[in-house]
Design a protein around this motif. Structure first.
Motif: not given
Length: 213
Positions: A8-11, A58-70, A95-96, A194-200
């Motif tokens: 969900t890191a982008g559009t 049935d799920i053993d692991r969850i992977a999620v995008t952490i940014g940078p992005g939205s 995952v970056s 979250p991988l935030y490289l710039r402030g909100p």
């Protein structure tokens, strides 16, 4: 191992079920929705589970995008991944988006994402996809100097900002790639943050602050 991958890191808003033992995506769902990730994410998770013929247990692991992005999208995805991991008693990994964009490119690469405001998020990767530098933000002018190294390809939406001869790139990551990278990560060292490289962008409204007694 069955991995639920979330992006969900982008559009886009995507989910997929991936079997790491067979290196196979079992089911996926999602769309480029622009906004409304919080309202649509679980719908896509359910659709991916249905396509895979699986249920949440049935799920053993969850992977999620952490940014940078939205900012909003990243918060939605990370919160959902953490909540599902806690409820299911399984690990979650982050995952970056920069790493996901680099993973499908041959040879050394420099990934640059257009961060707007005449800036880019960037990171350099070795031929095997491992990080050669930390993720960072720089002005386009500074990044152009960084991108002068020979023997590496440019990727991401910021590629053409840095070099005129670069192939036009995108910030859309492959949900299958997110799943594969997530399956390889060490959960202890890769917890989703979250991988935030710039402030909100939002600023405190000091003029409307209530004075304390």
């Amino acid at each position: 191992m069955i991995v639920l991958a979330i992006d969900t890191a982008g559009t886009g808003c995507f989910a997929a079920l991936y079997d790491s033992d067979r290196d196979t995506v079992l089911g996926a769902a999602g769309a480029d929705i622009g906004r409304g990730h919080a309202e649509r994410l679980m719908e896509f998770v359910d659709a991916a589970l249905e396509a895979a013929g699986m249920d949440l247990p049935d799920i053993d692991r969850i992977a999620v995008t952490i940014g940078p992005g939205s900012f909003t999208g990243i918060r939605v995805g990370v919160a959902a991944a953490r909540g599902l991991a806690l409820a299911l008693g399984v690990p979650a990994v982050g995952v970056s988006t920069l790493a996901a964009l680099a993973a499908d490119r041959p040879g050394p690469s420099l990934i640059a994402i257009d961060a707007k405001r005449d800036e880019v998020y960037w990171q350099r990767f070795a031929a095997d996809g491992s990080a050669a530098t930390p993720p960072a933000i720089a002005s386009v002018e500074q990044a152009r100097a960084i991108a002068l190294a020979e023997g590496e390809t440019l990727g991401g939406s910021g590629a053409t900002l840095l070099r005129a001869d670069a192939e036009a790139g995108t910030d859309g990551v492959s949900i299958a790639t997110v799943a594969r990278l997530g399956a390889r990560l060490d959960p202890e060292a890769s917890q989703p943050r979250p991988l935030y490289l710039r402030g909100p962008d939002a600023k405190p409204q000091a003029g409307f602050a209530i004075r304390r007694a």
